[in-house]
Design an enzyme around this catalytic site. Structure first.
Site, PDB file in Angstrom:
ATOM      1  CB  ILE A  70      53.469  51.045  42.661  1.00 51.49           C
ATOM      2  CG1 ILE A  70      53.262  52.237  43.600  1.00 51.49           C
ATOM      3  CG2 ILE A  70      52.332  50.036  42.825  1.00 51.49           C
ATOM      4  CD1 ILE A  70      51.991  53.056  43.314  1.00 51.49           C
ATOM      5  CG  ASN A 102      50.069  45.749  44.110  1.00 51.44           C
ATOM      6  OD1 ASN A 102      49.161  45.347  44.825  1.00 51.44           O
ATOM      7  ND2 ASN A 102      49.897  46.044  42.818  1.00 51.44           N
ATOM      8  CE1 TYR A 138      47.398  35.554  45.519  1.00 48.84           C
ATOM      9  CE2 TYR A 138      45.879  34.950  47.273  1.00 48.84           C
ATOM     10  CZ  TYR A 138      46.503  35.915  46.509  1.00 48.84           C
ATOM     11  OH  TYR A 138      46.230  37.247  46.741  1.00 48.84           O
ATOM     12  CE  LYS A 164      49.685  37.588  47.394  1.00 43.53           C
ATOM     13  NZ  LYS A 164      50.380  38.845  47.071  1.00 43.53           N
ATOM     14  CB  VAL A 179      40.547  44.066  46.291  1.00 40.60           C
ATOM     15  CG1 VAL A 179      40.590  45.425  45.607  1.00 40.60           C
ATOM     16  CG2 VAL A 179      40.939  44.185  47.761  1.00 40.60           C
TER      17      VAL A 179
HETATM   18  N1  LIG Z   1      42.095  41.255  44.340  1.00 40.94           N
HETATM   19  C1  LIG Z   1      42.043  40.654  45.507  1.00 40.94           C
HETATM   20  O1  LIG Z   1      40.953  40.184  45.922  1.00 40.94           O
HETATM   21  C2  LIG Z   1      43.288  40.545  46.356  1.00 40.94           C
HETATM   22  C3  LIG Z   1      43.135  40.115  47.683  1.00 40.94           C
HETATM   23  C4  LIG Z   1      44.260  40.002  48.480  1.00 40.94           C
HETATM   24  C5  LIG Z   1      45.503  40.324  47.977  1.00 40.94           C
HETATM   25  N2  LIG Z   1      45.621  40.738  46.677  1.00 40.94           N
HETATM   26  C6  LIG Z   1      46.958  41.033  46.178  1.00 40.94           C
HETATM   27  O2  LIG Z   1      46.988  42.359  45.683  1.00 40.94           O
HETATM   28  C7  LIG Z   1      47.995  42.458  44.662  1.00 40.94           C
HETATM   29  C8  LIG Z   1      47.410  43.165  43.451  1.00 40.94           C
HETATM   30  O3  LIG Z   1      46.401  42.339  42.919  1.00 40.94           O
HETATM   31  P1  LIG Z   1      45.156  42.887  42.085  1.00 40.94           P
HETATM   32  O4  LIG Z   1      43.946  42.438  42.779  1.00 40.94           O
HETATM   33  O5  LIG Z   1      45.333  44.324  41.764  1.00 40.94           O
HETATM   34  O6  LIG Z   1      45.299  41.986  40.779  1.00 40.94           O
HETATM   35  P2  LIG Z   1      45.526  42.354  39.245  1.00 40.94           P
HETATM   36  O7  LIG Z   1      44.585  43.401  38.821  1.00 40.94           O
HETATM   37  O8  LIG Z   1      45.526  41.047  38.546  1.00 40.94           O
HETATM   38  O9  LIG Z   1      46.995  42.992  39.243  1.00 40.94           O
HETATM   39  C9  LIG Z   1      48.156  42.222  39.364  1.00 40.94           C
HETATM   40  C10 LIG Z   1      49.339  43.088  39.011  1.00 40.94           C
HETATM   41  O10 LIG Z   1      50.538  42.320  39.124  1.00 40.94           O
HETATM   42  C11 LIG Z   1      51.302  42.480  37.937  1.00 40.94           C
HETATM   43  N3  LIG Z   1      52.087  41.292  37.661  1.00 40.94           N
HETATM   44  C12 LIG Z   1      51.677  39.998  37.644  1.00 40.94           C
HETATM   45  N4  LIG Z   1      52.697  39.195  37.302  1.00 40.94           N
HETATM   46  C13 LIG Z   1      53.770  39.994  37.108  1.00 40.94           C
HETATM   47  C14 LIG Z   1      55.106  39.756  36.734  1.00 40.94           C
HETATM   48  N5  LIG Z   1      55.578  38.506  36.507  1.00 40.94           N
HETATM   49  N6  LIG Z   1      55.955  40.803  36.613  1.00 40.94           N
HETATM   50  C15 LIG Z   1      55.505  42.065  36.830  1.00 40.94           C
HETATM   51  N7  LIG Z   1      54.247  42.362  37.198  1.00 40.94           N
HETATM   52  C16 LIG Z   1      53.394  41.333  37.331  1.00 40.94           C
HETATM   53  C17 LIG Z   1      50.256  42.724  36.846  1.00 40.94           C
HETATM   54  O11 LIG Z   1      50.819  43.465  35.777  1.00 40.94           O
HETATM   55  P3  LIG Z   1      51.182  42.920  34.308  1.00 40.94           P
HETATM   56  O12 LIG Z   1      50.223  41.827  33.984  1.00 40.94           O
HETATM   57  O13 LIG Z   1      51.076  44.153  33.458  1.00 40.94           O
HETATM   58  O14 LIG Z   1      52.585  42.468  34.462  1.00 40.94           O
HETATM   59  C18 LIG Z   1      49.266  43.601  37.582  1.00 40.94           C
HETATM   60  O15 LIG Z   1      49.726  44.934  37.539  1.00 40.94           O
HETATM   61  C19 LIG Z   1      48.470  41.019  44.408  1.00 40.94           C
HETATM   62  O16 LIG Z   1      49.678  40.787  45.095  1.00 40.94           O
HETATM   63  C20 LIG Z   1      47.370  40.171  45.006  1.00 40.94           C
HETATM   64  O17 LIG Z   1      47.829  38.913  45.395  1.00 40.94           O
HETATM   65  C21 LIG Z   1      44.550  40.857  45.867  1.00 40.94           C
END
Ligand SMILES: NC(=O)c1ccc[n+]([C@@H]2O[C@H](COP(=O)([O-])OP(=O)(O)OC[C@H]3O[C@@H](n4cnc5c(N)ncnc54)[C@H](OP(=O)(O)O)[C@@H]3O)[C@@H](O)[C@H]2O)c1
Length: 271
Positions: free
Chosen positions: A22, A101, A168, A172, A201
């Protein structure tokens, strides 16, 4: 025509994945997914992100829940480093399921100012190239093994660009198209490819999103939906249903009408 809700199953349902990688495991959705998969004691979780402390705590928690777990501190924008790491991991633990992810977002300013160029590059590097680089070393290996599953976390924002988050949504939409292409290409190699398009989310990412967040669900609920969808080998998993339907309408409505709806939800640009 039902473009969003198409979620047919292929003939080859995936075997229960043992080695699961993951990316973005330290964040809201990634951590919730890790917790969920960790309850199976046959699972080995490989957790990737940049935040070492969060990964360490998560790996420990996953082991308490029953799985074995390892973690690797990596920035997915370091493309060669990432590919080398995934190759090493796959040599030790042939990856059955990879969940791409990791993601970041950016948005326009409150007065409609352009997105910062560095932020745009970070979004594309992480959300698009980070996914391509994660998968590039694995695809050939999975083809050789004639087995594997690839999950790409896209977004409902892939269906209709939101003026508030242009880069963004572009990133996507790109990974959604990539996943759809991979699914057709790799089906004869018994590799399942699934594109996940969540709505809002609760996570650090959504906490920083400046617009309305209708029908937001918890990361745990999103993870349960994702795991179920992957077990059923859904081609496309878009949720929640009402927002998914709303995005479908935005795609088919005449542009002036869909632009009007976007503004109603505070996604129209000038806030
Ligand atoms: N939350 C929503 O409403 C939503 C909706 C649609 C899609 N998504 C998608 O779901 C996925 C997870 O998002 P989330 O909501 O869980 O957000 P989040 O809590 O901000 O998590 C983002 C994750 O990505 C990692 N990350 C970011 N930049 C990185 C890098 N350069 N290298 C390695 N890891 C990196 C972060 O880890 P570190 O900072 O520790 O590196 C963190 O684990 C994303 O792709 C997001 O676009 C989210």
């Amino acid at each position: 025509m039902m473009p969003i809700a198409s979620s047919e199953m292929s003939a080859n349902a995936p075997v229960t994945p043992k080695n699961i990688l993951i990316t973005g495991a330290s964040g809201g959705i990634g951590t919730a997914l890790a917790h969920l998969y960790a309850t199976d004691k046959n699972t080995h979780l490989i957790l990737l992100a940049r935040n070492a402390a969060k990964l360490k705590t998560l790996a420990k928690r996953c082991e308490q829940l029953g799985a074995t777990a390892s973690f690797h501190v990596i920035d997915v924008t370091q493309r060669q480093h990432l590919q080398d790491l995934i190759t090493d991991i796959d040599n030790q633990h042939p990856i059955d399921l990879i969940i791409c992810n990791a993601g970041v977002t950016s948005h326009i300013g409150a007065q409609g100012e352009a997105e910062n160029w560095d932020a745009i590059c970070r979004v594309i590097d992480t959300n698009l190239y980070g996914v391509l680089a994660s998968l590039n070393p694995l695809i050939r290996r999975m083809q050789t093994r004639q087995q594997g599953q690839i999950a790409i976390i896209s977004s409902l924002g892939a269906y209709r660009g939101m003026p508030i988050t242009p880069a963004y949504c572009a990133s996507k939409a790109a990974v959604k198209a990539y996943g759809e292409a991979l699914r057709g290409w790799l089906v004869n190699d018994n590799i399942q490819v699934n594109v996940i398009c969540p709505g809002f989310v609760k996570s650090d990412m959504s906490d920083h999103f400046p617009g309305d967040k209708p029908l937001m669900i918890s990361a745990d609920k999103a993870a349960r939906k994702i795991k179920r969808g992957l077990e059923k080998n859904k081609a496309n998993l878009s949720f929640p249903f009402p927002l998914n339907l709303g995005m479908w309408f935005l795609m088919v409505l005449p542009a002036p009408l869909s632009d009007w709806f976007m503004r109603r939800f505070d996604y129209g640009g000038r806030r």
